[in-house]
Design a protein around this motif. Structure first.
Motif, PDB file in Angstrom:
ATOM      1  N   SER A   7       6.079  13.937   4.767  1.00  0.00           N
ATOM      2  CA  SER A   7       6.690  12.632   5.027  1.00  0.00           C
ATOM      3  C   SER A   7       6.092  12.036   6.288  1.00  0.00           C
ATOM      4  N   GLN A   8       5.953  12.898   7.341  1.00  0.00           N
ATOM      5  CA  GLN A   8       5.456  12.438   8.630  1.00  0.00           C
ATOM      6  C   GLN A   8       4.126  11.718   8.491  1.00  0.00           C
ATOM      7  N   SER A   9       3.224  12.270   7.639  1.00  0.00           N
ATOM      8  CA  SER A   9       1.904  11.658   7.590  1.00  0.00           C
ATOM      9  C   SER A   9       1.859  10.506   6.588  1.00  0.00           C
ATOM     10  N   ARG A  10       2.853  10.458   5.665  1.00  0.00           N
ATOM     11  CA  ARG A  10       2.884   9.338   4.729  1.00  0.00           C
ATOM     12  C   ARG A  10       3.326   8.063   5.440  1.00  0.00           C
ATOM     13  N   TYR A  11       4.178   8.226   6.451  1.00  0.00           N
ATOM     14  CA  TYR A  11       4.722   7.063   7.149  1.00  0.00           C
ATOM     15  C   TYR A  11       4.054   6.849   8.489  1.00  0.00           C
ATOM     16  N   GLU A  12       4.071   5.601   8.889  1.00  0.00           N
ATOM     17  CA  GLU A  12       3.559   5.255  10.213  1.00  0.00           C
ATOM     18  C   GLU A  12       4.734   4.748  11.050  1.00  0.00           C
ATOM     19  N   THR A  13       4.787   5.203  12.299  1.00  0.00           N
ATOM     20  CA  THR A  13       5.848   4.771  13.209  1.00  0.00           C
ATOM     21  C   THR A  13       5.406   3.514  13.949  1.00  0.00           C
ATOM     22  N   VAL A  14       6.310   2.556  14.084  1.00  0.00           N
ATOM     23  CA  VAL A  14       6.004   1.316  14.816  1.00  0.00           C
ATOM     24  C   VAL A  14       7.075   1.115  15.883  1.00  0.00           C
ATOM     25  N   ILE A  15       6.617   0.920  17.128  1.00  0.00           N
ATOM     26  CA  ILE A  15       7.571   0.800  18.234  1.00  0.00           C
ATOM     27  C   ILE A  15       7.214  -0.395  19.110  1.00  0.00           C
ATOM     28  N   GLY A  16       8.222  -1.155  19.503  1.00  0.00           N
ATOM     29  CA  GLY A  16       8.066  -2.201  20.516  1.00  0.00           C
ATOM     30  C   GLY A  16       9.114  -1.975  21.589  1.00  0.00           C
ATOM     31  N   LEU A  17       8.736  -2.094  22.853  1.00  0.00           N
ATOM     32  CA  LEU A  17       9.679  -1.805  23.933  1.00  0.00           C
ATOM     33  C   LEU A  17      10.062  -3.065  24.707  1.00  0.00           C
ATOM     34  N   GLU A  18      11.328  -3.155  25.057  1.00  0.00           N
ATOM     35  CA  GLU A  18      11.801  -4.214  25.962  1.00  0.00           C
ATOM     36  C   GLU A  18      12.237  -3.535  27.250  1.00  0.00           C
ATOM     37  N   VAL A  19      11.630  -3.921  28.361  1.00  0.00           N
ATOM     38  CA  VAL A  19      11.973  -3.304  29.638  1.00  0.00           C
ATOM     39  C   VAL A  19      12.629  -4.347  30.542  1.00  0.00           C
ATOM     40  N   HIS A  20      13.772  -3.980  31.118  1.00  0.00           N
ATOM     41  CA  HIS A  20      14.401  -4.820  32.139  1.00  0.00           C
ATOM     42  C   HIS A  20      14.125  -4.189  33.494  1.00  0.00           C
ATOM     43  N   ALA A  21      13.383  -4.893  34.323  1.00  0.00           N
ATOM     44  CA  ALA A  21      13.041  -4.368  35.646  1.00  0.00           C
ATOM     45  C   ALA A  21      13.754  -5.197  36.716  1.00  0.00           C
ATOM     46  N   ILE A 209       9.667   2.300  10.597  1.00  0.00           N
ATOM     47  CA  ILE A 209       8.575   3.044   9.957  1.00  0.00           C
ATOM     48  C   ILE A 209       8.103   2.241   8.748  1.00  0.00           C
ATOM     49  N   ARG A 210       6.902   2.526   8.301  1.00  0.00           N
ATOM     50  CA  ARG A 210       6.409   1.908   7.064  1.00  0.00           C
ATOM     51  C   ARG A 210       5.406   2.871   6.433  1.00  0.00           C
ATOM     52  N   LEU A 211       5.151   2.673   5.151  1.00  0.00           N
ATOM     53  CA  LEU A 211       4.135   3.504   4.518  1.00  0.00           C
ATOM     54  C   LEU A 211       2.808   3.203   5.201  1.00  0.00           C
ATOM     55  N   ARG A 212       2.051   4.242   5.475  1.00  0.00           N
ATOM     56  CA  ARG A 212       0.754   4.061   6.118  1.00  0.00           C
ATOM     57  C   ARG A 212      -0.067   3.022   5.354  1.00  0.00           C
ATOM     58  N   GLY A 213      -0.584   2.028   6.072  1.00  0.00           N
ATOM     59  CA  GLY A 213      -1.407   1.012   5.429  1.00  0.00           C
ATOM     60  C   GLY A 213      -0.613  -0.169   4.883  1.00  0.00           C
ATOM     61  N   ALA A 214       0.723  -0.093   4.904  1.00  0.00           N
ATOM     62  CA  ALA A 214       1.531  -1.216   4.404  1.00  0.00           C
ATOM     63  C   ALA A 214       1.266  -2.450   5.270  1.00  0.00           C
ATOM     64  N   PRO A 215       1.209  -3.645   4.624  1.00  0.00           N
ATOM     65  CA  PRO A 215       0.824  -4.843   5.375  1.00  0.00           C
ATOM     66  C   PRO A 215       1.933  -5.416   6.257  1.00  0.00           C
ATOM     67  N   ILE A 216       3.192  -5.143   5.943  1.00  0.00           N
ATOM     68  CA  ILE A 216       4.249  -5.725   6.780  1.00  0.00           C
ATOM     69  C   ILE A 216       5.068  -4.645   7.459  1.00  0.00           C
ATOM     70  N   LEU A 217       5.772  -5.053   8.513  1.00  0.00           N
ATOM     71  CA  LEU A 217       6.566  -4.092   9.280  1.00  0.00           C
ATOM     72  C   LEU A 217       7.853  -3.756   8.548  1.00  0.00           C
ATOM     73  N   GLY A 218       8.335  -2.546   8.775  1.00  0.00           N
ATOM     74  CA  GLY A 218       9.616  -2.141   8.203  1.00  0.00           C
ATOM     75  C   GLY A 218      10.778  -2.699   9.013  1.00  0.00           C
ATOM     76  N   THR A 219      11.988  -2.443   8.516  1.00  0.00           N
ATOM     77  CA  THR A 219      13.190  -2.895   9.238  1.00  0.00           C
ATOM     78  C   THR A 219      13.380  -2.027  10.474  1.00  0.00           C
TER      79      THR A 219
END
Ligand code: ADP
Ligand code: MG
Ligand code: ZN
Length: 493
Positions: A7-21, A209-219
């Motif tokens: 499963s780990q290699s089938r999916y790609e992880t996508v992360i965006g961070l918001e930092v309050h400094a 997460i999304r399937l590796r190579g998927a064109p759009i981002l997951g929820t």
């Protein structure tokens, strides 16, 4: 053979961070109240902080300068025209009923930051969508008064920068690298103390997460309550596992905000998208649009210090350090300055070998400080003393062993390095007669080993050297010991 598809290699992880400094200004963003942390509740407030009717905010110049500085440091575009907006919501720690923030026209856009990719795939650029300025809220307190909750408004009006990344991060490790780099930058700039435990550098992580190579981002889900880089990474790993399990079971990820619980090592849903606020943003009527001139931006640019990446590059060329060493030594301005002072002191006293200085700072001192849970600012050994120690190694006055002895004394008791060397008799024996005596004694005491040597088992040399070092209490110069021992054995043949 191809690896099994997990499963780990089938999916790609996508992360965006918001930092309050939290910005390190002495006074707040819209009034003259102090921003000091830890003051008695409600002692650093005024009618503006408490949002009395009729008060007017006045923008703190230094806040704007700090935002510009940060924007330049991440190679962002500084907008000549930006504006403040009202973000309306009700909460007991927000007496005005709205937060003044920047919404449509933030002060900084389109920046980037370079991280070392943890998988050793070289440097990786992470986009920074925007940086905007906003005010912090107060704090609701549920302790101290029996049966009652109350509010401390000291933090109200503290200036914040919100730094929003693009969804460019692909693993918890990359998120960790991004936060370390960003924190180093704001600390180098002096615009934020970067303290995650005290909440002056806070991070929310958006994960999908999304399937590796998927064109759009997951929820995505948004993770909150992450008060250390380690917790950010653990919470992301947990969230990725949770989302993979959902999708593998034929369910789908629901967009929601989740609270991380570090004690339980898990997260729980806090609110879903359905209860997302309608903030009814509109331009702040009490503040004019913020207009900057290219001259002002240039004046701020002139105050930028040498930043971590540039410093690391200079360390590589000036001191011939590896990428790794240069990265470690530039993690903070204080560590970098300390290393340079050690290297300089060692260089004025002997043949400069910055690699030796780097090792003593990173390995010996770094390890020792770690053990005490201290950082470089708390080191009991001033840089010029460690520089003297390194110089004495280079001059052959200290051996590896006696250098460690001296180091421990400097760390625990302090004192002048040269005087300690004389007082404790740590000076390396470079006198060949003394060493030759020890060689003779050791050879006489170990005839079997000598015989083995002559029979071709030259490995015993290591054992014999060890015995000689022992006999000289580690003070003999190892190179000289080797040389004299070899000479004596050859003569015997
Ligand atoms: P909000 O204001 O609702 O939090 P933003 O558009 O400002 O939304 O995005 C917040 C963060 O979420 C940004 O860092 C962005 O990169 C990240 N993000 C957006 N979409 C995704 C996604 N599908 N997966 C992971 N992160 C995302
Ligand atoms: Mg968000
Ligand atoms: Zn005030």
């Amino acid at each position: 053979m191809s690896p099994p598809i997990t499963s780990q290699s089938r999916y790609e992880t996508v992360i965006g961070l918001e930092v309050h400094a939290q910005m390190r200004t002495r006074s707040k963003i819209f009034c003259g109240c102090a921003t000091q942390f830890g003051a008695e509740a409600n002692t650093q407030i005024c009618p503006i902080c408490a949002a009395f009717p009729g008060v007017l905010p006045v923008l703190n110049r230094e806040v704007v300068n700090m935002a510009i500085k940060t924007g330049l440091a991440i190679q962002g575009q500084i907008r000549l025209l930006s504006e403040f907006s009202r973000k309306n919501y009700f909460y007991p720690d927000l007496p005005a009923g709205y937060q003044i923030s920047q919404y449509e026209l933030p002060i900084v856009e389109h920046g980037q930051l370079v991280i070392a990719s943890p998988l050793d795939q070289g440097p990786k650029k992470i986009g920074i969508t925007r940086i905007h300025m906003e005010v912090d809220a107060g704090k609701s307190l549920h302790e101290g008064i029996q049966g009652a909750s109350w509010v401390d408004l000291n933090r109200t009006g503290t200036p914040l920068m919100e730094i929003v990344s693009e969804p460019d991060l692909r693993s918890a490790a990359e998120a960790g690298e991004y936060l370390k780099k960003l924190r180093a930058i704001v600390r180098y700039l002096g615009v934020c103390d970067g303290n995650m435990e005290e909440g002056s550098f806070r991070c929310d992580a958006n994960v999908s997460i999304r399937l590796r190579g998927a064109p759009i981002l997951g929820t995505r889900c948004e993770l909150k309550n992450l008060n250390s880089i380690r917790n950010v990474m653990r919470a992301i790993d947990y969230e990725v596992e949770r989302q993979i399990e959902l999708i593998d079971n034929g369910d789908s990820v629901i967009q929601e905000t989740r609270l991380w619980n570090a004690d339980l090592n898990s997260s729980r849903a806090m609110r879903g998208k359905e209860d997302a606020h309608d903030y009814r943003y509109f331009p702040e009527p009490d503040l004019p649009p913020l207009r900057l001139t290219p001259e002002r931006i240039a004046a701020v640019a002139a105050t930028l210090p040498e930043l971590p990446d540039a410093k690391a590059e200079r360390f590589r060329t000036q001191y011939q350090l590896s990428d790794y060493d240069a990265g470690v030594l530039t993690a903070s301005q204080e560590l970098a300055d300390y290393f340079e002072a050690v290297a300089q002191q060692a260089a004025t006293l002997g043949q400069p070998n910055p690699k030796v200085a780097a090792n003593w700072v990173m390995v010996e001192l770094g390890g020792r400080l770690n053990k005490e849970n201290w950082d470089i600012q708390q080191t009991p050994i001033p840089a010029h003393h460690l520089g003297q120690l390194v110089a004495m190694i280079q001059q052959g006055i200290l051996s590896g062993k006696t250098a460690k002895e001296l180091f421990e004394i400097l760390f625990t008791e302090g004192g002048d390095p040269l005087q300690i060397v004389e007082r404790k008799g740590l000076r390396q024996v470079t006198n060949s007669t003394a060493i030759e005596e020890a060689v003779d004694q050791v050879l006489a005491a170990h005839p079997e080993d000598v015989a083995q040597y002559h029979a071709g088992k030259t490995k015993v040399i290591g054992f014999l050297v060890g015995q000689i070092m022992k006999r000289t209490q580690g003070k003999a110069n190892p190179a000289l010991v080797n040389q004299l021992l070899q000479a004596r054995l050859t003569r015997q043949e």
